[in-house]
Design an enzyme around this catalytic site. Sequence first.
Site, PDB file in Angstrom:
ATOM      1  N   GLU A 212      11.638  -2.715  11.800  1.00 23.23           N
ATOM      2  CA  GLU A 212      11.234  -1.643  10.865  1.00 23.23           C
ATOM      3  C   GLU A 212      10.066  -0.772  11.694  1.00 23.23           C
ATOM      4  O   GLU A 212       9.087  -1.220  11.663  1.00 23.23           O
ATOM      5  CB  GLU A 212      10.872  -2.316   9.700  1.00 23.23           C
ATOM      6  CG  GLU A 212      10.779  -1.167   8.401  1.00 23.23           C
ATOM      7  CD  GLU A 212      10.573  -1.879   7.216  1.00 23.23           C
ATOM      8  OE1 GLU A 212       9.856  -3.142   7.208  1.00 23.23           O
ATOM      9  OE2 GLU A 212      11.005  -1.576   6.169  1.00 23.23           O
TER      10      GLU A 212
ATOM     11  N   GLU B 197      10.921  -8.099  -2.941  1.00 23.32           N
ATOM     12  CA  GLU B 197      11.456  -6.982  -2.276  1.00 23.32           C
ATOM     13  C   GLU B 197      10.778  -6.756  -0.715  1.00 23.32           C
ATOM     14  O   GLU B 197       9.447  -6.550  -0.752  1.00 23.32           O
ATOM     15  CB  GLU B 197      11.038  -5.580  -3.208  1.00 23.32           C
ATOM     16  CG  GLU B 197      11.960  -4.714  -2.873  1.00 23.32           C
ATOM     17  CD  GLU B 197      11.534  -3.678  -2.093  1.00 23.32           C
ATOM     18  OE1 GLU B 197      11.778  -3.615  -0.930  1.00 23.32           O
ATOM     19  OE2 GLU B 197      10.725  -2.742  -2.393  1.00 23.32           O
TER      20      GLU B 197
ATOM     21  N   ARG C  61       6.684  -0.756 -11.590  1.00 22.23           N
ATOM     22  CA  ARG C  61       7.768  -1.371 -11.429  1.00 22.23           C
ATOM     23  C   ARG C  61       7.727  -2.768 -11.642  1.00 22.23           C
ATOM     24  O   ARG C  61       8.978  -3.412 -12.089  1.00 22.23           O
ATOM     25  CB  ARG C  61       8.603  -1.038  -9.901  1.00 22.23           C
ATOM     26  CG  ARG C  61       9.884  -1.028  -9.893  1.00 22.23           C
ATOM     27  CD  ARG C  61      10.182  -0.356  -8.665  1.00 22.23           C
ATOM     28  NE  ARG C  61      10.257  -1.028  -7.576  1.00 22.23           N
ATOM     29  CZ  ARG C  61      10.899  -0.779  -6.320  1.00 22.23           C
ATOM     30  NH1 ARG C  61      11.221   0.391  -6.215  1.00 22.23           N
ATOM     31  NH2 ARG C  61      10.814  -1.335  -5.238  1.00 22.23           N
TER      32      ARG C  61
ATOM     33  N   SER D   4      16.360   5.570  -4.626  1.00 19.82           N
ATOM     34  CA  SER D   4      15.254   5.007  -5.846  1.00 19.82           C
ATOM     35  C   SER D   4      15.398   5.595  -7.137  1.00 19.82           C
ATOM     36  O   SER D   4      15.519   6.904  -7.101  1.00 19.82           O
ATOM     37  CB  SER D   4      13.866   5.098  -5.307  1.00 19.82           C
ATOM     38  OG  SER D   4      13.777   4.846  -3.933  1.00 19.82           O
TER      39      SER D   4
ATOM     40  N   CYS E 229      10.313   1.345   2.610  1.00 23.98           N
ATOM     41  CA  CYS E 229      11.251   0.347   3.121  1.00 23.98           C
ATOM     42  C   CYS E 229      12.530   0.635   3.069  1.00 23.98           C
ATOM     43  O   CYS E 229      13.416   0.114   3.858  1.00 23.98           O
ATOM     44  CB  CYS E 229      10.934  -1.112   2.255  1.00 23.98           C
ATOM     45  SG  CYS E 229      10.993  -0.826   0.528  1.00 23.98           S
TER      46      CYS E 229
ATOM     47  N   LYS F 115      -1.934  -8.246  -7.777  1.00 18.76           N
ATOM     48  CA  LYS F 115      -2.896  -8.267  -6.801  1.00 18.76           C
ATOM     49  C   LYS F 115      -2.490  -7.109  -5.768  1.00 18.76           C
ATOM     50  O   LYS F 115      -1.634  -7.205  -5.184  1.00 18.76           O
ATOM     51  CB  LYS F 115      -3.299  -9.496  -6.020  1.00 18.76           C
ATOM     52  CG  LYS F 115      -4.218  -9.425  -4.783  1.00 18.76           C
ATOM     53  CD  LYS F 115      -3.837 -10.245  -3.630  1.00 18.76           C
ATOM     54  CE  LYS F 115      -2.817  -9.423  -2.609  1.00 18.76           C
ATOM     55  NZ  LYS F 115      -3.473  -8.148  -2.133  1.00 18.76           N
ATOM     56  N   PRO F 116      -3.288  -5.986  -5.984  1.00 12.30           N
ATOM     57  CA  PRO F 116      -2.916  -4.954  -5.019  1.00 12.30           C
ATOM     58  C   PRO F 116      -3.114  -5.192  -3.560  1.00 12.30           C
ATOM     59  O   PRO F 116      -3.953  -5.738  -3.285  1.00 12.30           O
ATOM     60  CB  PRO F 116      -3.566  -3.549  -5.743  1.00 12.30           C
ATOM     61  CG  PRO F 116      -4.754  -4.315  -6.347  1.00 12.30           C
ATOM     62  CD  PRO F 116      -4.401  -5.676  -6.647  1.00 12.30           C
TER      63      PRO F 116
ATOM     64  N   TRP G 242       0.985  -1.227  -0.006  1.00 17.87           N
ATOM     65  CA  TRP G 242       0.014  -0.014  -0.120  1.00 17.87           C
ATOM     66  C   TRP G 242       0.651   1.132  -0.007  1.00 17.87           C
ATOM     67  O   TRP G 242       0.339   2.288  -0.294  1.00 17.87           O
ATOM     68  CB  TRP G 242      -0.871  -0.019   1.227  1.00 17.87           C
ATOM     69  CG  TRP G 242      -0.172  -0.186   2.437  1.00 17.87           C
ATOM     70  CD1 TRP G 242      -0.179  -1.441   2.917  1.00 17.87           C
ATOM     71  CD2 TRP G 242       0.649   0.532   3.171  1.00 17.87           C
ATOM     72  NE1 TRP G 242       0.677  -1.454   4.189  1.00 17.87           N
ATOM     73  CE2 TRP G 242       1.273  -0.241   4.243  1.00 17.87           C
ATOM     74  CE3 TRP G 242       0.719   1.795   3.266  1.00 17.87           C
ATOM     75  CZ2 TRP G 242       1.902   0.397   5.294  1.00 17.87           C
ATOM     76  CZ3 TRP G 242       1.661   2.606   4.223  1.00 17.87           C
ATOM     77  CH2 TRP G 242       2.343   1.664   5.282  1.00 17.87           C
ATOM     78  N   ASN G 243       2.257   1.129   0.205  1.00 14.94           N
ATOM     79  CA  ASN G 243       2.782   2.539   0.396  1.00 14.94           C
ATOM     80  C   ASN G 243       3.443   3.402  -0.678  1.00 14.94           C
ATOM     81  O   ASN G 243       3.500   4.562  -0.682  1.00 14.94           O
ATOM     82  CB  ASN G 243       3.925   2.176   1.416  1.00 14.94           C
ATOM     83  CG  ASN G 243       5.139   1.057   0.763  1.00 14.94           C
ATOM     84  OD1 ASN G 243       4.743   0.454  -0.316  1.00 14.94           O
ATOM     85  ND2 ASN G 243       6.449   1.104   1.224  1.00 14.94           N
TER      86      ASN G 243
HETATM   87  P1  ADP Z   1       2.320  -4.971   4.974  1.00 12.26           P
HETATM   88  O1  ADP Z   1       2.782  -5.402   6.459  1.00 12.26           O
HETATM   89  O2  ADP Z   1       3.482  -3.877   4.475  1.00 12.26           O
HETATM   90  O3  ADP Z   1       0.914  -4.751   4.666  1.00 12.26           O
HETATM   91  P2  ADP Z   1       2.163  -7.438   3.565  1.00 12.26           P
HETATM   92  O4  ADP Z   1       3.429  -8.483   3.461  1.00 12.26           O
HETATM   93  O5  ADP Z   1       1.146  -7.851   4.585  1.00 12.26           O
HETATM   94  O6  ADP Z   1       2.843  -6.200   4.233  1.00 12.26           O
HETATM   95  O7  ADP Z   1       1.105  -7.078   2.386  1.00 12.26           O
HETATM   96  C1  ADP Z   1       2.104  -6.771   1.221  1.00 12.26           C
HETATM   97  C2  ADP Z   1       1.110  -7.404   0.071  1.00 12.26           C
HETATM   98  O8  ADP Z   1       0.894  -8.725   0.273  1.00 12.26           O
HETATM   99  C3  ADP Z   1      -0.324  -6.885   0.225  1.00 12.26           C
HETATM  100  O9  ADP Z   1      -0.944  -6.784  -1.014  1.00 12.26           O
HETATM  101  C4  ADP Z   1      -1.224  -8.109   1.167  1.00 12.26           C
HETATM  102  O10 ADP Z   1      -2.439  -8.058   0.691  1.00 12.26           O
HETATM  103  C5  ADP Z   1      -0.382  -9.258   0.379  1.00 12.26           C
HETATM  104  N1  ADP Z   1      -0.202 -10.341   1.089  1.00 12.26           N
HETATM  105  C6  ADP Z   1      -0.427 -10.570   2.663  1.00 12.26           C
HETATM  106  N2  ADP Z   1      -0.420 -11.819   2.818  1.00 12.26           N
HETATM  107  C7  ADP Z   1      -0.341 -12.398   1.994  1.00 12.26           C
HETATM  108  C8  ADP Z   1      -0.334 -14.098   1.596  1.00 12.26           C
HETATM  109  N3  ADP Z   1      -0.261 -14.836   2.549  1.00 12.26           N
HETATM  110  N4  ADP Z   1      -0.361 -14.365   0.194  1.00 12.26           N
HETATM  111  C9  ADP Z   1      -0.247 -13.581  -0.680  1.00 12.26           C
HETATM  112  N5  ADP Z   1      -0.193 -12.145  -0.667  1.00 12.26           N
HETATM  113  C10 ADP Z   1      -0.374 -11.611   0.790  1.00 12.26           C
END
Ligand code: ADP
Length: 487
Positions: free
Chosen positions: A391, A260, A169, A451, A294, A184-185, A160-161
Amino acid sequence: MPVATSTSASIVDSVPKQLLIGGQWVATDNTITVENPATGAAVAEVSDGGPEHGLAALSAADDAQTHWAATDPRYRSNILRDAFDLMNRRSDDLAVLITTEMGKPLSEARGEVAYAAEFLRWFSEEAVRVAGRYALAPTGNTRLITMKQPVGPVLAITPWNFPLAMSTRKIGPALAAGCTVVIKPSELTPLTTLAFGEILMEAGVPDGVVNIVTTSNAAALCEPLVQDSRLRKITFTGSTPTGRSLIRQSAENVLRVSMELGGNAPFIVCDDADIDRAVDGALLAKMRNNGEACTAANRFIVHSSVADEFTSRLADRMCAVVVGDGADPATQLGPLINQSAVDKVTRLVDDAVALGATAIAPPIATRTHGYFYPPTVLANVPQTAKILSEESFGPVAPITTFDTDAEALALANDTEYGLAGYVFTENITRAVRLAEGLQTGMVGLNQGLVSSPAAPFGGIKASGVGREGGPEGIDEYLDTKYVGLAV
Ligand code: ADP
């Protein structure tokens, strides 16, 4: 003047709220509520996809793969270039969307759009520069011919950031290489990616080449895709625990992975540093994107002889930062993404203070809405404080000291992470030694920003594998095939 609510509402209204599968916008029975973190108010309802939608998107990507891979590089390049132009033309609207769902100040959101668009331009240029090689085997009786071919359908998972830049990218190099994509955002910021999907369609991306699935249950949607042998690669930006889980899952089908992940960037200020530059760099490395990057400086490691001066000057600058709704042009620091982000920063600061650190922060007005945390400098932070190993993803600058360069490097490298590091010194020999000694994928020397679309972005250790951007970026989406030719 804050952006008029009606303007941002009409921009949000104009974005498709459905999944994009095979060139069609597909609605689902359930929806995800998107919030504005500056107010906590709901701003939109977006389709909530399940595993069946993920698999339909993968089928569309797989169906489109062979034809897309066979298109001329110049054709793919032109589409990316058109998407670059369209994105820049829509910069103001996209910036409003980013600020509305993510919270960063509008000026930074415009910066993100420009940065995001540059990946489309960069990879439109790279699309026509993919090359193999021709060599003579040492025995002399065989010619070694190598060629690069697209890896195949890609699952891109974004955070989301930087909702737009993380999409371009990944999608930029994938399309340039000839790969199709299911993206998948983050469920917290789906609108920006959906608006990007519209741009890609307008730019002429054929049906099925880019598919967008939004969901409130990422694990349930993604796991069947990762287990499906039609998928050939995952590219992920997000937390290290999720990255680890995806790497584990990807072992079954031996997928290509680009990860990443989290960071814990050290920011080293030597006794011979230009302190003006170091404070400017610190502000950028710490406060950009509300502290939610990050690459954000997470630990300030400052020579003891300049620590007091650096601390007080950084504190003066941080305390003067204007905190508020990112839609207000005066705002320099917006809200954090949600309450759990505020809770995490609060926990880390409280822990450091309990261990003896001194917190320097401006008083901020009590707010009844939104997820705000004040810019905070933590002086004299003991090494046992959790904020030095976790972090923080917030506007908090913990400061520790060192006396020798060896000590600075030992402190900087004492982490499982290895994404970015920063070094401030006016001594070239020292700069090179410290840059070489840092266990990170990227180093900012006398600058607080690493970046660039033209540079290989990525980490080592638990910060990830693979590089995004630069000439290296497209390689992540290409397989090397070697042909032995007897002559
Ligand atoms: P943050 O803590 O920065 O939100 P996440 O790793 O939880 O980091 O989320 C980053 C992305 O990964 C988001 O799009 C989130 O929906 C997705 N995500 C979280 N858990 C899973 C999972 N088990 N499998 C696939 N995607 C995931």
